[in-house]
Write an enzyme that holds these catalytic residues in place. Structure first.
Site, short mmCIF file in Angstrom:
data_model
loop_
_atom_site.label_atom_id
_atom_site.label_comp_id
_atom_site.label_asym_id
_atom_site.label_seq_id
_atom_site.Cartn_x
_atom_site.Cartn_y
_atom_site.Cartn_z
N CYS A 118 0.85 -1.19 0.00
CA CYS A 118 0.00 0.00 0.00
C CYS A 118 0.89 1.24 0.00
O CYS A 118 1.80 1.37 0.82
CB CYS A 118 -0.91 -0.01 1.23
SG CYS A 118 -1.90 1.49 1.44
N CYS A 121 0.38 3.14 3.65
CA CYS A 121 0.86 2.61 4.94
C CYS A 121 1.92 1.54 4.80
O CYS A 121 2.38 0.98 5.80
CB CYS A 121 -0.32 2.07 5.75
SG CYS A 121 -1.09 0.59 5.05
N CYS A 164 -7.28 -1.39 1.28
CA CYS A 164 -6.23 -1.88 2.17
C CYS A 164 -6.84 -2.09 3.55
O CYS A 164 -7.42 -1.17 4.12
CB CYS A 164 -5.09 -0.86 2.23
SG CYS A 164 -3.85 -1.23 3.52
N CYS A 167 -5.23 0.38 6.45
CA CYS A 167 -5.50 1.82 6.55
C CYS A 167 -6.80 2.24 5.90
O CYS A 167 -7.19 3.40 6.00
CB CYS A 167 -4.34 2.62 5.96
SG CYS A 167 -4.19 2.51 4.15
N CYS A 189 -8.58 -5.10 -10.13
CA CYS A 189 -8.19 -3.96 -10.95
C CYS A 189 -7.74 -2.84 -10.01
O CYS A 189 -8.58 -2.18 -9.38
CB CYS A 189 -9.37 -3.52 -11.81
SG CYS A 189 -8.98 -2.21 -12.97
#
Length: 204
Positions: A118, A121, A164, A167, A189
């Site tokens: 991510c 984070c 995610c 976060c 995607c």
């Protein structure tokens, strides 16, 4: 009508008026559903019907999958704090659920071995071993690292959003049943700007 019958009716009315239903709880509803500001004029039956209708509409619904969003995110910040660590475009996509333009991400046709984390984070989300070329214009994966990516019903009512789990950052959408030759028949995607690549052996 006898005196005793009249007293019985009066007592029954008083019991109903002095014991109103104070609250209604809809089982299996993870979040409270909104009611009109002036609920004093809404009958009990009307409130039940309203809650049932909103429930069928899927208000605040979380899709339960193998990779669902955890109740407590480990990386939480205010919008102002996120703005200090993300670029304006990253903030627009990750925090405001935007979409980057197709065929603009450096990771779209990226084939190096490693882990995609991510961008907000740094939590590992995908490995290069699950990445494939879907031709859609955005990085595509057929599976995520177990527990890393959550799924929610998109506000448009048709797609499934992926985020995610650490976060809550917006990643993109997941599509199933498109016929791609992969083990899950899924296509994650993902906005490339939501990712950060770390070279390696492709294993988290």
């Amino acid at each position: 009508m006898s005196r005793f019958a009249l007293r019985a009716i009066t007592f029954k009315r008083a019991t109903i008026l002095t014991h109103p239903i104070r609250s209604l709880t809809l089982q299996h509803q993870p979040h409270p559903l909104p009611l009109p500001a002036n609920t004093s004029s809404v009958s009990t039956l009307s409130r039940i019907r309203m809650l049932s209708f909103l429930s069928r509409k899927g208000a605040n619904t979380t899709i339960n999958t193998d990779n669902t969003t955890s109740d407590t995110m480990t990386h939480q910040k205010t919008d102002q704090e996120w703005r200090t660590v993300l670029s304006p475009e990253q903030f627009r996509v990750l925090r405001q659920k935007g979409t980057e333009r197709p065929n603009t991400s450096e990771y779209n046709k990226h084939t190096d071995k490693g882990v995609y984390s991510c961008a907000a984070c740094q939590t590992p989300l995908y490995t290069s071993s699950t990445k494939f070329n879907s031709g859609c214009g955005w990085p595509a994966f057929f599976d995520a690292i177990p527990g890393a990516v959550g799924r929610h019903a998109d506000p448009d009512g048709h797609r499934i959003e992926i985020v995610c789990n650490a976060c809550g950052g917006h990643l993109g959408h997941v599509f199933k049943g498109e016929g791609f030759p992969n083990p899950t028949d899924e296509r994650h995607c993902v906005n490339g700007i939501s990712l950060k690549f770390q070279p390696g052996d492709g294993e988290a």
